[in-house]
Enzyme design. Structure first.
Site, PDB file in Angstrom:
ATOM      1  N   ARG A 175       0.852  -1.190   0.000  1.00  0.00           N
ATOM      2  CA  ARG A 175       0.000   0.000   0.000  1.00  0.00           C
ATOM      3  C   ARG A 175       0.891   1.244   0.000  1.00  0.00           C
ATOM      4  O   ARG A 175       1.969   1.252   0.590  1.00  0.00           O
ATOM      5  CB  ARG A 175      -0.920   0.002   1.220  1.00  0.00           C
ATOM      6  CG  ARG A 175      -1.910  -1.159   1.225  1.00  0.00           C
ATOM      7  CD  ARG A 175      -2.792  -1.132   2.459  1.00  0.00           C
ATOM      8  NE  ARG A 175      -3.736  -2.255   2.447  1.00  0.00           N
ATOM      9  CZ  ARG A 175      -3.478  -3.451   2.960  1.00  0.00           C
ATOM     10  NH1 ARG A 175      -2.307  -3.677   3.550  1.00  0.00           N
ATOM     11  NH2 ARG A 175      -4.379  -4.415   2.909  1.00  0.00           N
TER      12      ARG A 175
ATOM     13  N   LYS B 282      -2.751  -2.250   7.802  1.00  0.00           N
ATOM     14  CA  LYS B 282      -4.187  -2.015   7.860  1.00  0.00           C
ATOM     15  C   LYS B 282      -4.886  -3.016   8.763  1.00  0.00           C
ATOM     16  O   LYS B 282      -5.796  -2.668   9.510  1.00  0.00           O
ATOM     17  CB  LYS B 282      -4.779  -2.094   6.445  1.00  0.00           C
ATOM     18  CG  LYS B 282      -6.271  -1.842   6.377  1.00  0.00           C
ATOM     19  CD  LYS B 282      -6.763  -1.886   4.946  1.00  0.00           C
ATOM     20  CE  LYS B 282      -8.257  -1.629   4.884  1.00  0.00           C
ATOM     21  NZ  LYS B 282      -8.764  -1.664   3.489  1.00  0.00           N
TER      22      LYS B 282
ATOM     23  N   HIS C 282      -2.302   3.106  -5.640  1.00  0.00           N
ATOM     24  CA  HIS C 282      -2.755   1.749  -5.303  1.00  0.00           C
ATOM     25  C   HIS C 282      -2.725   0.824  -6.519  1.00  0.00           C
ATOM     26  O   HIS C 282      -2.838  -0.393  -6.376  1.00  0.00           O
ATOM     27  CB  HIS C 282      -4.185   1.792  -4.757  1.00  0.00           C
ATOM     28  CG  HIS C 282      -4.248   1.991  -3.276  1.00  0.00           C
ATOM     29  ND1 HIS C 282      -4.251   3.240  -2.696  1.00  0.00           N
ATOM     30  CD2 HIS C 282      -4.287   1.101  -2.254  1.00  0.00           C
ATOM     31  CE1 HIS C 282      -4.310   3.114  -1.382  1.00  0.00           C
ATOM     32  NE2 HIS C 282      -4.325   1.834  -1.091  1.00  0.00           N
TER      33      HIS C 282
ATOM     34  N   ARG D  90      -0.681  -2.447  -6.854  1.00  0.00           N
ATOM     35  CA  ARG D  90      -1.181  -3.674  -6.231  1.00  0.00           C
ATOM     36  C   ARG D  90      -2.098  -4.432  -7.195  1.00  0.00           C
ATOM     37  O   ARG D  90      -1.983  -5.652  -7.364  1.00  0.00           O
ATOM     38  CB  ARG D  90      -1.930  -3.329  -4.941  1.00  0.00           C
ATOM     39  CG  ARG D  90      -1.008  -2.830  -3.860  1.00  0.00           C
ATOM     40  CD  ARG D  90      -1.753  -2.215  -2.682  1.00  0.00           C
ATOM     41  NE  ARG D  90      -2.614  -3.157  -1.974  1.00  0.00           N
ATOM     42  CZ  ARG D  90      -2.186  -4.050  -1.099  1.00  0.00           C
ATOM     43  NH1 ARG D  90      -0.896  -4.174  -0.858  1.00  0.00           N
ATOM     44  NH2 ARG D  90      -3.045  -4.840  -0.451  1.00  0.00           N
TER      45      ARG D  90
ATOM     46  N   HIS E 277      -3.632  -9.429   2.524  1.00  0.00           N
ATOM     47  CA  HIS E 277      -5.076  -9.603   2.683  1.00  0.00           C
ATOM     48  C   HIS E 277      -5.324 -10.715   3.704  1.00  0.00           C
ATOM     49  O   HIS E 277      -4.422 -11.474   4.040  1.00  0.00           O
ATOM     50  CB  HIS E 277      -5.729  -9.965   1.346  1.00  0.00           C
ATOM     51  CG  HIS E 277      -5.778  -8.815   0.398  1.00  0.00           C
ATOM     52  ND1 HIS E 277      -6.036  -8.960  -0.949  1.00  0.00           N
ATOM     53  CD2 HIS E 277      -5.606  -7.474   0.594  1.00  0.00           C
ATOM     54  CE1 HIS E 277      -6.023  -7.784  -1.541  1.00  0.00           C
ATOM     55  NE2 HIS E 277      -5.758  -6.868  -0.627  1.00  0.00           N
TER      56      HIS E 277
ATOM     57  N   TYR F  95      -3.047 -17.328   8.240  1.00  0.00           N
ATOM     58  CA  TYR F  95      -1.642 -17.593   7.986  1.00  0.00           C
ATOM     59  C   TYR F  95      -0.780 -16.598   8.743  1.00  0.00           C
ATOM     60  O   TYR F  95      -1.114 -15.425   8.868  1.00  0.00           O
ATOM     61  CB  TYR F  95      -1.328 -17.464   6.484  1.00  0.00           C
ATOM     62  CG  TYR F  95      -1.776 -18.637   5.648  1.00  0.00           C
ATOM     63  CD1 TYR F  95      -1.380 -19.930   5.966  1.00  0.00           C
ATOM     64  CD2 TYR F  95      -2.573 -18.453   4.523  1.00  0.00           C
ATOM     65  CE1 TYR F  95      -1.763 -21.007   5.191  1.00  0.00           C
ATOM     66  CE2 TYR F  95      -2.969 -19.524   3.742  1.00  0.00           C
ATOM     67  CZ  TYR F  95      -2.571 -20.797   4.076  1.00  0.00           C
ATOM     68  OH  TYR F  95      -2.957 -21.851   3.309  1.00  0.00           O
TER      69      TYR F  95
END
Length: 411
Positions: free
Chosen positions: A244, A271, A334, A337, A361, A371
Site C-alpha cells: 500500500r 491495515k 494503489h 497492487r 489480505h 496464515y
C-alpha cells in the site's frame, strides 16, 4: 415592600452581606464584592427543615424572572415535591444524558477500535463523524436517536454529491449503535432501519495498468523520471513490492534487513494490524543500497522534502505519475497492487493464496486459521523475484506475454 429594579440598582454593597427582600421567601443577597444573588428560602415538605434555593444572579436573571422561578418552585412545593431535590435529580439526569450522548459513545468506541486499526484509518473515521454527524446528533442521548434523524444527517452528505461517504458514515453509525447496545446505553440500532434508504454507490475501481505492454511503458517512464532522486527510488520500488502507498512511503531503515533481503513491517503500520514480511528481490535491494548513502542516517528511507523526520507526502507518488503523463483514470498509487495481482494470477499463473498473502489480505489455511507472516515464505520469495524479473523484461520489451484467452470455467 416588594423590590423594584430601581431599588436593586441603587443598592450599595457593605462590608457584610445584605438581604433585599421581595416577598414569599424571595430575596436578593448583596455581597460585599458587589455580586447580587437571588435566593429563595422554604421548608422541606417532609422534614420541615429550612432550605435555600439559588435562582440565579442579577442582572442576568432579572426581577421578573426571579419571581417566575420562585412561583414555579412554590407550585412544586404545594404538590408535595421538594424543589431542591427536583433540581438535583434534573442535574443528575442531564449529566447522565451527556455521558450517554452519541458523541461520547462514538469516541469511546473509536478509542477501543484504534487499538487494532492503523492511525490513519481511525483518523479518517473520526473526521467523518466530526464533520458530518456530531454537529447534528452528537449531543443527543444515543438511546433517543431515531432512523429519521439519522437519515437527515445522511441526506446532507448525499446532497453534496458524496454518496459513497454517506454509505461509510451509515456503516460507522451502525457500529456505534451496536457498541451502545453492548454497553447497555441503547436498546436498538436505528441505522439498521436505513438499509436501502440511500442511493446506490456507483462502483469505481482504483485506476491500474494491467496490460503487460503498458506495464513495460510504465517501467520505462519510471526509469526516465527526472524529478527528485528519493521520489524516483520510491517509484522504482513500488511495482516490485506492491505494498500500500502508505506502507511504502513510511518505510524505515530499521525495518529492513538488506543482507537477508527482507522488509519487516510492524503490525501498527498495517491495515489489519498484523506484522507483515515482504521478501525483497535483487532489484529492490540494489535500489535500497543506492539510496542508503543519501537517507540511511535518518529514520525513513523516503523522507519528506520539508522535514527528514517525517516520511514523504502521501501525494508524492501520485503527483509523479501525473508528471510522467499517466492520467488519474489510468494509474494510481494503489494501482501497483492491482497490476501485480492481475498479472501474477492471469498471466503468470501464480497460486492465488500466495498473491493474497503477499498483498497482506486476510488469508486462512484449510483449517480456518490465519496464515502467519512467514507462511509460504519460500514460495513467496520465489514469486517476488520472478515478478521483478518479469516486469524488468516488460521494461526491456523482451518478455511481453499477452493475457491468455479465458474459457468458460474459472480456476
Amino acid at each position: 415592600m416588594p423590590l423594584t429594579d430601581t431599588a436593586i440598582r441603587k443598592a450599595k454593597p457593605s462590608d457584610k452581606p445584605v438581604k433585599l427582600t421581595d416577598g414569599q421567601g424571595l430575596y436578593l443577597l448583596l455581597r460585599p464584592d458587589g455580586a447580587r444573588w437571588w435566593r429563595w428560602d422554604y421548608r422541606r415538605p417532609v422534614t420541615g427543615k429550612r432550605n435555600t434555593l439559588s435562582l440565579g444572579t442579577y442582572p442576568d436573571t432579572g426581577l421578573a424572572d426571579a419571581r417566575a422561578k420562585r412561583d414555579e418552585a412554590r407550585r412544586l412545593l404545594a404538590a408535595g415535591a421538594d424543589p431542591g431535590e427536583q433540581r438535583k435529580a434534573a442535574k443528575a439526569s442531564g449529566q447522565e444524558r451527556a455521558a450517554n450522548s452519541f458523541e461520547v459513545v462514538a469516541r469511546e468506541w473509536l478509542e477501543k477500535q484504534s487499538a487494532v486499526w492503523v492511525p490513519a484509518h481511525s483518523t479518517k473515521i473520526l473526521l467523518r463523524l466530526q464533520n458530518d454527524v456530531f454537529p447534528w446528533v452528537g449531543g443527543k442521548p444515543v438511546a433517543e436517536i431515531g432512523a429519521r434523524e439519522l437519515l437527515a444527517v445522511l441526506n446532507r452528505v448525499v446532497d453534496r454529491g458524496a454518496v459513497e461517504t454517506a454509505h461509510r458514515i451509515l456503516q460507522n453509525m451502525g457500529q456505534v449503535f451496536r457498541y451502545a447496545i453492548a454497553t447497555g446505553r441503547a436498546d436498538r440500532n436505528p441505522a439498521a432501519d436505513l438499509r436501502g434508504a440511500l442511493p446506490p454507490v456507483k462502483q469505481t475501481h482504483l485506476a491500474a495498468i494491467t496490460e503487460p505492454a503498458r506495464v513495460g511503458e510504465l517501467m520505462r517512464a519510471i526509469d526516465s523520471y527526472q524529478g527528485s532522486f528519493v521520489t524516483k527510488c520510491a517509484l522504482q520500488i513500488a511495482p516490485y513490492v506492491f505494498q500500500r502507498p502508505g506502507e511504502l512511503r513510511s518505510m524505515e531503515w530499521a525495518e529492513l534487513d538488506l543482507d537477508a533481503a527482507e522488509w519487516n513491517i510492524p503490525a501498527d503500520k498495517m491495515k489489519m494490524r498484523v506484522a507483515h514480511l515482504v521478501p525483497l528481490s535483487r532489484q529492490v535491494v540494489s535500489i535500497l543500497r543506492e539510496i542508503e548513502p543519501l537517507t540511511g542516517r535518518g529514520k525513513y528511507v523516503f523522507p519528506g522534502v520539508r522535514s527528514r523526520s517525517r516520511p514523504m507526502s502521501d501525494n508524492t507518488i501520485l503527483a509523479a505519475l501525473r508528471r510522467m503523463g499517466f492520467d488519474r483514470d489510468e494509474m494510481s498509487g494503489h494501482g501497483f497492487r492491482a497490476m501485480a495481482r492481475t498479472i501474477l494470477d492471469e498471466v503468470l499463473g501464480v497460486r492465488p493464496d500466495y498473491i493474497e498473502h503477499q498483498l497482506a489480505h486476510a488469508v486462512k489455511d484449510p483449517n480456518g486459521r490465519a496464515y502467519n507472516r512467514t507462511a509460504h515464505l519460500e514460495a513467496r520469495t520465489k514469486m517476488m523475484q520472478d515478478w521483478a524479473d518479469y516486469i524488468d523484461g516488460l521494461r526491456d520489451q523482451s518478455n511481453v506475454l499477452p493475457f491468455p484467452k479465458r474459457s468458460g470455467t474459472s480456476r
